[in-house]
Design an enzyme around this catalytic site. Structure first.
Site, PDB file in Angstrom:
ATOM      1  CD  GLU A  55      58.317   1.996  13.202  1.00 50.73           C
ATOM      2  OE1 GLU A  55      58.503   1.107  13.038  1.00 50.73           O
ATOM      3  OE2 GLU A  55      57.817   2.769  14.103  1.00 50.73           O
ATOM      4  CG  ASP A  59      55.978  -3.318  12.847  1.00 50.24           C
ATOM      5  OD1 ASP A  59      56.967  -3.962  12.187  1.00 50.24           O
ATOM      6  OD2 ASP A  59      55.197  -3.841  13.666  1.00 50.24           O
ATOM      7  CG  ASP A 128      62.336   2.832  12.760  1.00 47.19           C
ATOM      8  OD1 ASP A 128      61.998   1.522  12.560  1.00 47.19           O
ATOM      9  OD2 ASP A 128      62.815   3.449  13.455  1.00 47.19           O
ATOM     10  CD  GLU A 131      59.012  -1.460  10.012  1.00 47.94           C
ATOM     11  OE1 GLU A 131      59.030  -2.631  10.139  1.00 47.94           O
ATOM     12  OE2 GLU A 131      58.906  -0.464  10.988  1.00 47.94           O
TER      13      GLU A 131
END
Length: 239
Positions: A55, A59, A128, A131
């Site tokens: 994650e 991101d 989350d 990502e």
């Protein structure tokens, strides 16, 4: 000890929706295994979470891909306008919508308790997970592969917004500044719910104007909701 609340993810179906077949299927499994499941199986709390690591990576991958798309599509826009577009495109709500479009709510592996607490509809968990999946694609095949997916998932959203969005917090701040008033003050009034699915209630106040409250699954979302309510109140006063 709680187990997973669903069967193993359908990798083939998800890979088809993504448009990417993993050379290392284990990366996709890690991206779909929420930390709640690992903890329910008794894994050490201090052990690194592959999901959270992916994650973290995803991101940054999403941020770079979206920033590049905006930079190329709007060559005449200043940094401030690009930033407002970027913020709207990579916020939790938008990424959670994309996660639902990919069907990640059906694929993510959660412990039974988290699933029963409506974890599959939780914007934070969905965002989350999305990502993490993009991070897994990057780890599996590099940035070009991840960027191609991001362009497909975010491209239409970028194309359909003709003007840079202006969020409620920014609009309220500009309204206050335009009248020589102090900046809006935000206060967390209450936080409820479990740690993985919190609900925040936030109050915003503008001197000589009034105050309002809003709720959301993050402080930022609750602040936006409160600002929207106060802007509506201001608009009613002006009519």
């Amino acid at each position: 000890m709680s187990g997973p609340a669903s069967s193993q993810p359908d990798f083939a179906a998800l890979e088809s929706r993504l448009g990417h077949t993993f050379a290392d299927a284990g990366l996709l499994r890690e991206a779909l295994t929420h930390p709640s499941l690992s903890s329910s199986r008794g894994k050490a709390a201090h052990a690194p979470s592959p999901y959270e690591r992916l994650e973290f990576l995803g991101d940054r991958v999403v941020g770079l891909a979206v920033a590049e798309m905006l930079w190329r599509r709007f060559p005449g826009e200043p940094e401030g306008d690009l930033s407002r577009r970027f913020t709207a495109l990579v916020c939790q709500e938008t990424i959670a919508e994309i996660a639902l479009e990919l069907g990640l709510d059906r694929e993510i592996l959660l412990c039974e308790g988290t699933a029963k607490e409506n974890g599959r509809a939780n914007p934070s968990i969905l965002s989350d997970a999305c990502e993490a999946v993009l991070g897994a694609v990057f780890a599996d095949a590099g940035f070009d592969a991840a960027r191609a997916i991001a362009e497909r998932l975010w491209g239409e959203r970028i194309a359909r917004v003709a003007r840079p969005p202006r969020d409620a917090k920014t609009a309220l701040q500009e309204w206050a500044q335009g009248r020589g008033l102090p900046l809006p003050a935000y206060t967390v009034v209450e936080r409820t719910g479990p740690s993985h699915a919190p609900v925040f209630r936030v109050r915003v106040a503008v001197a000589e104007t009034g105050e309002a409250e809003g709720e959301g699954t993050s402080k930022r979302i609750a602040e936006q909701a409160a600002a929207t309510v106060l802007l509506d109140f201001i608009a009613d006063m002006d009519t």
